[in-house]
Design a protein around this motif. Structure first.
Motif, PDB file in Angstrom:
ATOM      1  N   ASP A 160      -9.568  -1.628   0.941  1.00  0.00           N
ATOM      2  CA  ASP A 160      -8.393  -2.374   0.484  1.00  0.00           C
ATOM      3  C   ASP A 160      -8.231  -2.374  -1.028  1.00  0.00           C
ATOM      4  O   ASP A 160      -7.130  -2.591  -1.534  1.00  0.00           O
TER       5      ASP A 160
ATOM      6  N   LYS B 167       0.856  -1.189   0.000  1.00  0.00           N
ATOM      7  CA  LYS B 167       0.000   0.000   0.000  1.00  0.00           C
ATOM      8  C   LYS B 167       0.890   1.236   0.000  1.00  0.00           C
ATOM      9  O   LYS B 167       1.949   1.251   0.628  1.00  0.00           O
TER      10      LYS B 167
ATOM     11  N   ALA C 289      -4.970   0.792  -3.606  1.00  0.00           N
ATOM     12  CA  ALA C 289      -3.576   0.507  -3.266  1.00  0.00           C
ATOM     13  C   ALA C 289      -2.755   1.779  -3.105  1.00  0.00           C
ATOM     14  O   ALA C 289      -1.790   1.810  -2.360  1.00  0.00           O
TER      15      ALA C 289
ATOM     16  N   ASP D 276      -1.113  -5.997   3.039  1.00  0.00           N
ATOM     17  CA  ASP D 276      -2.181  -6.257   2.069  1.00  0.00           C
ATOM     18  C   ASP D 276      -3.451  -5.475   2.390  1.00  0.00           C
ATOM     19  O   ASP D 276      -4.300  -5.273   1.527  1.00  0.00           O
ATOM     20  N   HIS D 277      -3.590  -5.068   3.654  1.00  0.00           N
ATOM     21  CA  HIS D 277      -4.802  -4.401   4.115  1.00  0.00           C
ATOM     22  C   HIS D 277      -4.426  -3.131   4.871  1.00  0.00           C
ATOM     23  O   HIS D 277      -3.487  -3.129   5.673  1.00  0.00           O
ATOM     24  N   TRP D 278      -5.175  -2.059   4.635  1.00  0.00           N
ATOM     25  CA  TRP D 278      -4.921  -0.807   5.338  1.00  0.00           C
ATOM     26  C   TRP D 278      -5.038  -0.990   6.850  1.00  0.00           C
ATOM     27  O   TRP D 278      -4.369  -0.294   7.612  1.00  0.00           O
ATOM     28  N   SER D 279      -5.852  -1.924   7.286  1.00  0.00           N
ATOM     29  CA  SER D 279      -6.017  -2.167   8.726  1.00  0.00           C
ATOM     30  C   SER D 279      -4.724  -2.672   9.375  1.00  0.00           C
ATOM     31  O   SER D 279      -4.595  -2.662  10.595  1.00  0.00           O
ATOM     32  N   GLN D 280      -3.752  -3.084   8.557  1.00  0.00           N
ATOM     33  CA  GLN D 280      -2.472  -3.573   9.072  1.00  0.00           C
ATOM     34  C   GLN D 280      -1.431  -2.459   9.235  1.00  0.00           C
ATOM     35  O   GLN D 280      -0.317  -2.718   9.687  1.00  0.00           O
TER      36      GLN D 280
END
Length: 177
Positions: free
Chosen positions: A99, A2, A102, A147-151
């Motif tokens: 998600d 991202k 990107a 892979d995920h904005w939450s990460q």
């Protein structure tokens, strides 16, 4: 992977008689700087899936000038929560980004943007430059190996780019009119 690009609004006019800070427009130097940053984004082949921005007048005018320099427009999502938002508020929004996006451009204000970069970026020369000062119309690009904005977590980003208007044109430096 991202990518988050942060753009601080360009220099606004303190001489304009407006009733609210929210309504302050750009000054002439700010317009020039924003257009130059737009051309730099185009020349650097930066692309954005989504754009989120504060609805303050100076941010709207910054984006108008950036898009003119960039050569095409991206319609932003105007988010009132971004007006003078803290780093914590901005991060709360980032971890909720879709998600499918990107590459996201966030356009807003200091000190929130500067604090956000310092919170997210690992140590580097670019980070040191941001810590010194995040001038108006400056762009910071952060990449996250997720892979995920939450990460997205504090210290989890690589600051891959920090460009100030004066880096592109010395007459846009702090000591010039």
């Amino acid at each position: 992977m991202k990518t988050l690009t942060l753009l601080r609004h360009a220099k606004s006019g303190w001489d304009d008689a407006v009733a609210r800070d929210f309504d302050r427009p750009l000054n002439t130097k700010g317009r020039r700087a924003a257009g130059m940053i737009g051309r730099h984004l185009r020349q650097s082949a930066l692309e954005f899936d989504r754009v989120y921005a504060s609805p303050a007048v100076r941010v709207m005018e910054t984006l108008d000038e950036v898009w003119d320099g960039y050569g095409r427009r991206r319609e932003p999502v105007w988010d009132q929560r971004m007006y003078l938002a803290s780093a914590a508020t901005l991060l709360d929004g980032i971890v909720r980004l879709p998600d499918a996006a990107a590459r996201v451009l966030l356009v807003g204000h200091n000190p929130g943007l500067e604090d956000l970069v310092l919170k997210l970026a690992r140590a580097s020369a670019f980070r040191d430059a941001v810590a010194e000062k995040y001038p108006t119309a400056s762009v910071a690009e952060l990449t996250f190996d997720v892979d995920h904005w939450s990460q997205v977590i504090p210290g989890g980003a690589v600051l891959t780019r920090f460009v100030r208007p004066r880096d592109l044109d010395p007459t846009l430096g702090p000591d010039t009119p």
